[in-house]
Design an enzyme around this catalytic site. Structure first.
Site, PDB file in Angstrom:
ATOM      1  N   LYS A   1     -37.989  42.771 -13.803  1.00 59.03           N
ATOM      2  CA  LYS A   1     -38.384  43.264 -15.127  1.00 59.03           C
ATOM      3  C   LYS A   1     -38.477  44.787 -15.142  1.00 59.03           C
ATOM      4  CE  LYS A   1     -40.931  39.272 -16.946  1.00 59.03           C
ATOM      5  NZ  LYS A   1     -40.914  38.349 -15.798  1.00 59.03           N
TER       6      LYS A   1
ATOM      7  N   PHE B   1     -47.971  33.499 -22.332  1.00 55.43           N
ATOM      8  CA  PHE B   1     -49.193  33.490 -23.134  1.00 55.43           C
ATOM      9  C   PHE B   1     -49.597  32.044 -23.400  1.00 55.43           C
ATOM     10  CE2 PHE B   1     -48.396  37.832 -25.401  1.00 55.43           C
ATOM     11  CZ  PHE B   1     -48.773  38.490 -24.251  1.00 55.43           C
TER      12      PHE B   1
ATOM     13  N   CYS C   1     -43.387  32.872 -22.435  1.00 53.29           N
ATOM     14  CA  CYS C   1     -42.493  33.510 -21.465  1.00 53.29           C
ATOM     15  C   CYS C   1     -42.090  32.590 -20.316  1.00 53.29           C
ATOM     16  CB  CYS C   1     -43.150  34.775 -20.925  1.00 53.29           C
ATOM     17  SG  CYS C   1     -43.674  35.877 -22.245  1.00 53.29           S
TER      18      CYS C   1
ATOM     19  N   HIS D   1     -43.299  37.340 -11.669  1.00 48.47           N
ATOM     20  CA  HIS D   1     -43.359  37.525 -13.123  1.00 48.47           C
ATOM     21  C   HIS D   1     -43.455  39.021 -13.402  1.00 48.47           C
ATOM     22  CE1 HIS D   1     -43.888  36.458 -17.244  1.00 48.47           C
ATOM     23  NE2 HIS D   1     -45.098  36.969 -17.319  1.00 48.47           N
TER      24      HIS D   1
ATOM     25  N   HIS E   1     -38.918  42.740 -20.304  1.00 51.57           N
ATOM     26  CA  HIS E   1     -39.415  41.362 -20.373  1.00 51.57           C
ATOM     27  C   HIS E   1     -38.681  40.620 -21.481  1.00 51.57           C
ATOM     28  CE1 HIS E   1     -41.728  37.886 -20.130  1.00 51.57           C
ATOM     29  NE2 HIS E   1     -42.951  38.350 -20.314  1.00 51.57           N
TER      30      HIS E   1
ATOM     31  N   GLU F   1     -51.198  38.245  -9.913  1.00 52.23           N
ATOM     32  CA  GLU F   1     -50.088  37.518  -9.281  1.00 52.23           C
ATOM     33  C   GLU F   1     -49.979  37.846  -7.801  1.00 52.23           C
ATOM     34  OE1 GLU F   1     -45.336  36.534  -9.910  1.00 52.23           O
ATOM     35  OE2 GLU F   1     -46.266  38.143 -11.077  1.00 52.23           O
TER      36      GLU F   1
END
Length: 416
Positions: A337, A403, A165, A305, A342, A316
């Site tokens: 998002k 990831f 991502c 994110h 996403h 985060e």
């Protein structure tokens, strides 16, 4: 060696809340949700039955039938968004030194639908390997920038970054550095993804990564809310034209913003989960600030994110509090998002564009679908909840994580 300045002169977007840059901004500022029941296949046996699909999309509005059959949707999206960005930048393609124009693109997965369909068709047969001759060139992740370059004759650096991502944010950072170092005048960068497929949804469901809020898909992406239960898969593309500042000035280009810094780091912790203390996230933001030559108190807005996962959102925000200290509550923090879902490898690109548009319009898009406070989140933070907030955004940061522990961060600044 003095590094060259890098500016953004063109933007393009194809997203679940708008099929053009203008439509995307209208969706962002109004708090539009792009999540709805999946239309691409029968979801009866799937745990999650919704996603953020591109709406009203017909490839034949952009490509002839023969061409469309040669292109996976992720490449189609890349070509459409990059065409819009090139036009928006007002580039005279005949006047450019095309050996100094590159395409650096991000894709976390690439042609997943092509792979899925070819393998399923093979499995129905007698075992004889009959595959479409376009199977491999449609599927491979690097084919999107290849097609952009072929279409326009760009002969500079051409490749795809793959870091899950964080892919398109990494692409932007690579593009930034190629221009800084004087190797290119212009680079088309960004990312695209088209993973709303049976394989994509089934795979993420098996990981328990996706929301299963099937009774209310439009509110399923709810970053920072205590009832969040996973991310909503999205698709689309975002493209940015990065250009050397003097080159842009010489041709009288409009300039959206300056890309002043990029940072990267690794969590080195787990395949899919973030470090609970956000160590890698702390480091990536510090690296980005250092690269930009900026102090924490200069940041006005952060597009996080913010995927709407129980672990990721908290980690985060803890990292933001640590890096920015007393200044953290003064920052407009948001997660777009909540509206787009996403977009995996395209997330960094469309969220960077959202940050740039927030600067242009002095309006920070909201984090929608928030109703219940999470006690693990610092209540002093301004998460721009449910409604866009006016603000003079002079410097904006955008975070993207993937990831494998890949972290990328970029900072944009208004040109004075």
């Amino acid at each position: 060696m003095e590094l060259k300045r890098v500016v953004v002169t063109g933007l393009g977007a194809l997203t679940p809340i708008g099929n053009t840059l203008e439509e995307y901004w209208e969706g962002l500022k109004s708090g539009k949700s792009g999540s709805a029941p999946i239309t691409y296949y029968d979801t009866e046996k799937f745990k999650t039955k919704f996603a953020c699909e591109i709406k009203n999309y017909d490839p034949q509005n952009y490509f002839d039938r023969k061409e469309a059959r040669k292109l996976d949707r992720f490449t189609q999206y890349a070509l459409i968004s990059s065409d819009e960005a090139i036009a928006d930048a007002g580039l005279d393609l005949n006047a450019l030194d095309k050996f100094r124009v590159g395409v650096i693109w991000g894709a976390g997965i690439g042609g997943l639908e092509t792979f899925q369909n070819e393998v399923m068709d093979f499995a129905k047969g007698d075992g004889t390997p009959r595959f479409n001759p376009f199977f491999i060139p449609k599927m491979i992740a690097d084919i999107a920038p290849g097609n952009i370059s072929i279409k326009h004759g760009f002969m500079g650096p051409n490749y795809t970054t793959v870091s899950a991502c964080a892919s398109s944010a990494n692409a932007m950072i690579d593009a930034l550095n190629y221009i800084r170092l004087g190797y290119c005048d212009v680079i088309v960068t960004g990312g695209s993804e088209a993973a709303v497929t049976m394989a994509g949804m089934g795979g993420f469901n098996a990981m328990h990564a996706l929301s299963t809020r099937n009774d209310s898909p439009e509110t399923a992406s709810r970053p920072f809310d205590v009832t969040r239960d996973g991310f909503v898969l999205g698709e689309g593309a975002g493209a940015l034209i990065l250009e050397e500042y003097e080159h842009a000035k010489a041709r009288g280009a409009k300039i959206y913003a300056e890309l002043v810094g990029g940072g990267m780091s690794s969590d080195a912790y787990h395949m899919t989960a973030p470090h609970p203390d956000g160590i890698g996230v702390v480091r990536v933001m510090e690296n980005c600030l250092r690269d930009a030559g900026m102090k924490p108190e200069e940041i006005d807005a952060i597009n996080t994110h913010g995927t709407s996962t129980p672990l990721g959102d908290v980690a985060e925000l803890k990292a933001i509090s640590q890096v920015f200290g007393e200044h953290a509550p003064k920052i407009n923090i948001n997660s777009t998002k909540s509206m787009t879902g996403h977009l995996l490898g395209a997330a960094g690109a469309i969220e960077a564009i959202a940050s740039i548009l927030a600067m242009k319009h002095n309006l920070v898009p909201p984090t929608i679908n928030h109703s219940t406070v999470d006690e693990n989140i610092d209540p002093k933070l301004n998460l721009t909840l449910n409604k866009a907030q006016p603000r003079d955004v002079r410097v904006a940061m955008s975070n993207t994580f993937g990831f494998g522990g890949h972290n990328a961060c970029v900072i944009f600044k208004k040109i004075s």
